[in-house]
Design a protein around this motif. Structure first.
Motif, PDB file in Angstrom:
ATOM      1  N   ARG A  86     -11.291  -0.274  -4.465  1.00 25.99           N
ATOM      2  CA  ARG A  86     -11.013  -0.544  -5.879  1.00 25.99           C
ATOM      3  C   ARG A  86     -12.342  -0.745  -6.594  1.00 25.99           C
ATOM      4  O   ARG A  86     -13.340  -1.141  -5.977  1.00 25.99           O
ATOM      5  N   ILE A 111       0.887  -1.174   0.000  1.00 29.64           N
ATOM      6  CA  ILE A 111       0.000   0.000   0.000  1.00 29.64           C
ATOM      7  C   ILE A 111       0.921   1.219   0.000  1.00 29.64           C
ATOM      8  O   ILE A 111       2.101   1.093   0.303  1.00 29.64           O
ATOM      9  N   ASN A 136      -5.820   7.007  -7.594  1.00 31.26           N
ATOM     10  CA  ASN A 136      -6.636   5.777  -7.518  1.00 31.26           C
ATOM     11  C   ASN A 136      -7.767   5.774  -8.541  1.00 31.26           C
ATOM     12  O   ASN A 136      -8.848   5.272  -8.290  1.00 31.26           O
ATOM     13  N   VAL A 192      -4.600  12.387   2.643  1.00 25.54           N
ATOM     14  CA  VAL A 192      -4.371  12.062   1.229  1.00 25.54           C
ATOM     15  C   VAL A 192      -5.003  10.702   0.921  1.00 25.54           C
ATOM     16  O   VAL A 192      -5.644  10.508  -0.107  1.00 25.54           O
ATOM     17  N   ARG A 193      -4.808   9.765   1.815  1.00 26.24           N
ATOM     18  CA  ARG A 193      -5.362   8.419   1.631  1.00 26.24           C
ATOM     19  C   ARG A 193      -6.896   8.457   1.563  1.00 26.24           C
ATOM     20  O   ARG A 193      -7.515   7.779   0.766  1.00 26.24           O
ATOM     21  N   ARG A 210       3.261   6.778   3.381  1.00 18.72           N
ATOM     22  CA  ARG A 210       3.628   8.199   3.289  1.00 18.72           C
ATOM     23  C   ARG A 210       4.292   8.714   4.559  1.00 18.72           C
ATOM     24  O   ARG A 210       4.752   9.852   4.596  1.00 18.72           O
ATOM     25  N   PRO A 220      -1.869  -0.044  -7.837  1.00 20.02           N
ATOM     26  CA  PRO A 220      -1.979   1.386  -7.530  1.00 20.02           C
ATOM     27  C   PRO A 220      -2.148   2.173  -8.830  1.00 20.02           C
ATOM     28  O   PRO A 220      -1.738   1.705  -9.903  1.00 20.02           O
ATOM     29  N   SER A 221      -2.754   3.336  -8.747  1.00 23.75           N
ATOM     30  CA  SER A 221      -2.881   4.208  -9.919  1.00 23.75           C
ATOM     31  C   SER A 221      -2.960   5.647  -9.433  1.00 23.75           C
ATOM     32  O   SER A 221      -3.297   5.905  -8.266  1.00 23.75           O
ATOM     33  N   CYS A 230       5.896   4.729  -2.068  1.00 22.76           N
ATOM     34  CA  CYS A 230       4.712   5.468  -2.515  1.00 22.76           C
ATOM     35  C   CYS A 230       5.008   6.146  -3.849  1.00 22.76           C
ATOM     36  O   CYS A 230       5.890   7.015  -3.931  1.00 22.76           O
ATOM     37  N   TRP A 231       4.292   5.774  -4.886  1.00 22.68           N
ATOM     38  CA  TRP A 231       4.403   6.461  -6.174  1.00 22.68           C
ATOM     39  C   TRP A 231       4.071   7.945  -5.974  1.00 22.68           C
ATOM     40  O   TRP A 231       3.013   8.270  -5.409  1.00 22.68           O
ATOM     41  N   LEU A 232       4.920   8.837  -6.457  1.00 17.16           N
ATOM     42  CA  LEU A 232       4.602  10.273  -6.434  1.00 17.16           C
ATOM     43  C   LEU A 232       4.749  10.840  -7.834  1.00 17.16           C
ATOM     44  O   LEU A 232       5.862  10.894  -8.377  1.00 17.16           O
ATOM     45  N   GLY A 233       3.619  11.224  -8.427  1.00 16.42           N
ATOM     46  CA  GLY A 233       3.653  11.834  -9.748  1.00 16.42           C
ATOM     47  C   GLY A 233       3.321  13.309  -9.677  1.00 16.42           C
ATOM     48  O   GLY A 233       3.615  14.079 -10.586  1.00 16.42           O
ATOM     49  N   GLY A 234       2.656  13.708  -8.579  1.00 10.67           N
ATOM     50  CA  GLY A 234       2.217  15.096  -8.442  1.00 10.67           C
ATOM     51  C   GLY A 234       2.911  15.800  -7.301  1.00 10.67           C
ATOM     52  O   GLY A 234       3.452  16.896  -7.471  1.00 10.67           O
ATOM     53  N   ILE A 265       1.802  -0.155 -15.030  1.00 13.25           N
ATOM     54  CA  ILE A 265       1.708  -0.834 -13.730  1.00 13.25           C
ATOM     55  C   ILE A 265       0.769  -2.047 -13.857  1.00 13.25           C
ATOM     56  O   ILE A 265       1.060  -3.132 -13.354  1.00 13.25           O
ATOM     57  N   ALA A 292      -8.077  10.153  -1.815  1.00 12.51           N
ATOM     58  CA  ALA A 292      -7.921   9.260  -2.973  1.00 12.51           C
ATOM     59  C   ALA A 292      -8.750   7.972  -2.795  1.00 12.51           C
ATOM     60  O   ALA A 292      -8.798   7.156  -3.698  1.00 12.51           O
ATOM     61  N   ASP A 319      -0.046   4.258 -15.289  1.00  9.18           N
ATOM     62  CA  ASP A 319      -0.947   3.271 -14.662  1.00  9.18           C
ATOM     63  C   ASP A 319      -1.100   2.036 -15.554  1.00  9.18           C
ATOM     64  O   ASP A 319      -1.199   0.908 -15.052  1.00  9.18           O
TER      65      ASP A 319
HETATM   66  C1  FMN Z   1       1.436   7.177 -11.339  1.00 14.04           C
HETATM   67  C2  FMN Z   1       1.046   7.440  -9.896  1.00 14.04           C
HETATM   68  C3  FMN Z   1       1.185   8.709  -9.351  1.00 14.04           C
HETATM   69  C4  FMN Z   1       0.850   8.952  -8.014  1.00 14.04           C
HETATM   70  N1  FMN Z   1       1.068  10.205  -7.493  1.00 14.04           N
HETATM   71  C5  FMN Z   1       0.848  10.433  -6.161  1.00 14.04           C
HETATM   72  C6  FMN Z   1       1.185  11.689  -5.589  1.00 14.04           C
HETATM   73  O1  FMN Z   1       1.659  12.612  -6.265  1.00 14.04           O
HETATM   74  N2  FMN Z   1       0.986  11.846  -4.248  1.00 14.04           N
HETATM   75  C7  FMN Z   1       0.487  10.853  -3.456  1.00 14.04           C
HETATM   76  O2  FMN Z   1       0.361  11.060  -2.257  1.00 14.04           O
HETATM   77  N3  FMN Z   1       0.135   9.635  -3.997  1.00 14.04           N
HETATM   78  C8  FMN Z   1       0.322   9.399  -5.308  1.00 14.04           C
HETATM   79  N4  FMN Z   1       0.015   8.169  -5.867  1.00 14.04           N
HETATM   80  C9  FMN Z   1      -0.495   7.079  -5.002  1.00 14.04           C
HETATM   81  C10 FMN Z   1      -1.991   6.793  -5.261  1.00 14.04           C
HETATM   82  O3  FMN Z   1      -2.780   7.814  -4.708  1.00 14.04           O
HETATM   83  C11 FMN Z   1      -2.335   5.411  -4.633  1.00 14.04           C
HETATM   84  O4  FMN Z   1      -1.604   4.412  -5.306  1.00 14.04           O
HETATM   85  C12 FMN Z   1      -3.809   5.083  -4.708  1.00 14.04           C
HETATM   86  O5  FMN Z   1      -4.561   6.010  -3.967  1.00 14.04           O
HETATM   87  C13 FMN Z   1      -4.120   3.679  -4.168  1.00 14.04           C
HETATM   88  O6  FMN Z   1      -3.690   3.532  -2.838  1.00 14.04           O
HETATM   89  P1  FMN Z   1      -2.621   2.413  -2.456  1.00 14.04           P
HETATM   90  O7  FMN Z   1      -1.369   2.659  -3.264  1.00 14.04           O
HETATM   91  O8  FMN Z   1      -2.380   2.572  -0.992  1.00 14.04           O
HETATM   92  O9  FMN Z   1      -3.198   1.057  -2.800  1.00 14.04           O
HETATM   93  C14 FMN Z   1       0.311   7.902  -7.208  1.00 14.04           C
HETATM   94  C15 FMN Z   1       0.152   6.639  -7.773  1.00 14.04           C
HETATM   95  C16 FMN Z   1       0.522   6.387  -9.091  1.00 14.04           C
HETATM   96  C17 FMN Z   1       0.377   5.011  -9.657  1.00 14.04           C
END
Ligand code: FMN
Length: 276
Positions: free
Chosen positions: A158, A11, A197, A149-150, A14, A193-194, A106-110, A235, A153, A232
């Motif tokens: 799912r 998961i 989400n 944040v959780r 953060r 993850p996406s 934790c994926w961070l794209g933003g 992934i 999103a 995504d």
């Molecule tokens: C390509 C991508 C970019 C993401 N960017 C952010 C982000 O900038 N900040 C953040 O807090 N989470 C980010 N996430 C995490 C998603 O919010 C998270 O994967 C989704 O809410 C599902 O929750 P989980 O990973 O706990 O299963 C990103 C996930 C992906 C795949």
């Protein structure tokens, strides 16, 4: 550790414990960095840094979303056909490996300051540098930002099978009970993850072909300046492929010219898994 267990365990973490990582663990991670492949043959640059040691005096900001992270990974690739999909595949494979080592990611794209990270990681200029991930041991207590944040999103939820998977064409949903050998494979895609989400993957099974489509969230790519949901899709391919491979189900990813008519609005074809 079986891939299904790793995928279920992952998961987004953060909030990290303020605890240094063992050199042996970091060495193991460095060993896999150079050997990360993807089925789309996209060269992906992956760099690892320790945040306290960022060279060039770079600061590493995550807008308060990430707390206590001592380590980061970042990925870049030159833009091109399936480039972001290949990057998504390779980086997710790496993050799943970290999960199997007991580390949080934790994926961070933003929520990361791209120019600071690009400088600290000496990322190649002129390439897309869309994502980083902190990693380390998860803290026992989550920060308020993490909790918020959780919640925003809806990270724990799912979409259901009928929303994501189809049989023959988009008008017939594929139920889990009908998926046979591919039930676990598709379920592992569902748990992926996406970004935010949004779960843009749609898969249509047509005999031994599984066509992957992307349902684009309107306006979403404007936020980033590129289509983050292509990551995504990569992934999803990673979860699909690793699970199929572990179950001894051979096949390969191919591209077919417009495989199906009647795709829903904002939904376009990306690639196909051909089971052998
Ligand atoms: C390509 C991508 C970019 C993401 N960017 C952010 C982000 O900038 N900040 C953040 O807090 N989470 C980010 N996430 C995490 C998603 O919010 C998270 O994967 C989704 O809410 C599902 O929750 P989980 O990973 O706990 O299963 C990103 C996930 C992906 C795949």
């Amino acid at each position: 550790v079986p891939i299904e267990e790793v995928i279920r365990r992952r998961i987004s973490v953060r909030t990290f414990a303020d605890q240094p990582l063992d050199k042996i663990i970091l060495g193991k991670i460095d060993d896999v960095l150079s050997s990360l492949d993807n089925p789309f043959q996209i060269p992906v640059t992956i760099r690892r840094i320790e945040s306290g040691l960022a060279e060039n005096g770079a600061k590493l900001g995550t807008y308060g979303v990430i707390r206590g992270a001592g380590h980061f990974l970042g990925a870049a690739a030159a833009e091109g056909d399936l480039a972001l999909e290949g990057l998504g595949y390779g980086f997710e494979k790496l993050l799943l490996y970290l999960t199997s080592l007991g580390l949080g990611t934790c994926w961070l794209g933003g929520t990361f300051k791209k120019s600071e990270f690009a400088k600290a990681m000496a990322m190649p200029e002129g390439q897309l540098f869309p994502v980083v991930s902190p990693f380390g041991l998860a803290a026992e207590k989550r920060s308020l930002a993490d909790i918020l944040v959780r919640r925003i999103a809806r990270g724990d939820t799912r979409k259901s099978w009928p929303e994501l998977f189809f049989r023959g064409d988009f008008s017939s949903p594929l139920a889990a009970e009908e998926a046979g050998d591919y039930r676990a494979v598709l379920e592992m895609v569902r748990l992926a993850p996406s970004a935010s989400n949004k779960q843009p993957w749609r898969i249509v099974r047509d005999g031994n072909h599984f066509h992957f489509y992307q349902q684009q969230t309107p306006g979403y790519s404007k936020t980033f300046g590129y289509d983050i949901q292509r990551i995504d899709m990569g992934i999803a391919a990673c979860h699909f492929h690793l699970t199929a491979r572990e179950k001894g189900m051979p096949g390969k990813f191919i591209k077919i010219p417009s495989p199906l008519p009647g795709a829903p609005e904002n939904t376009h074809y990306v690639f196909t898994w051909m089971a052998e």
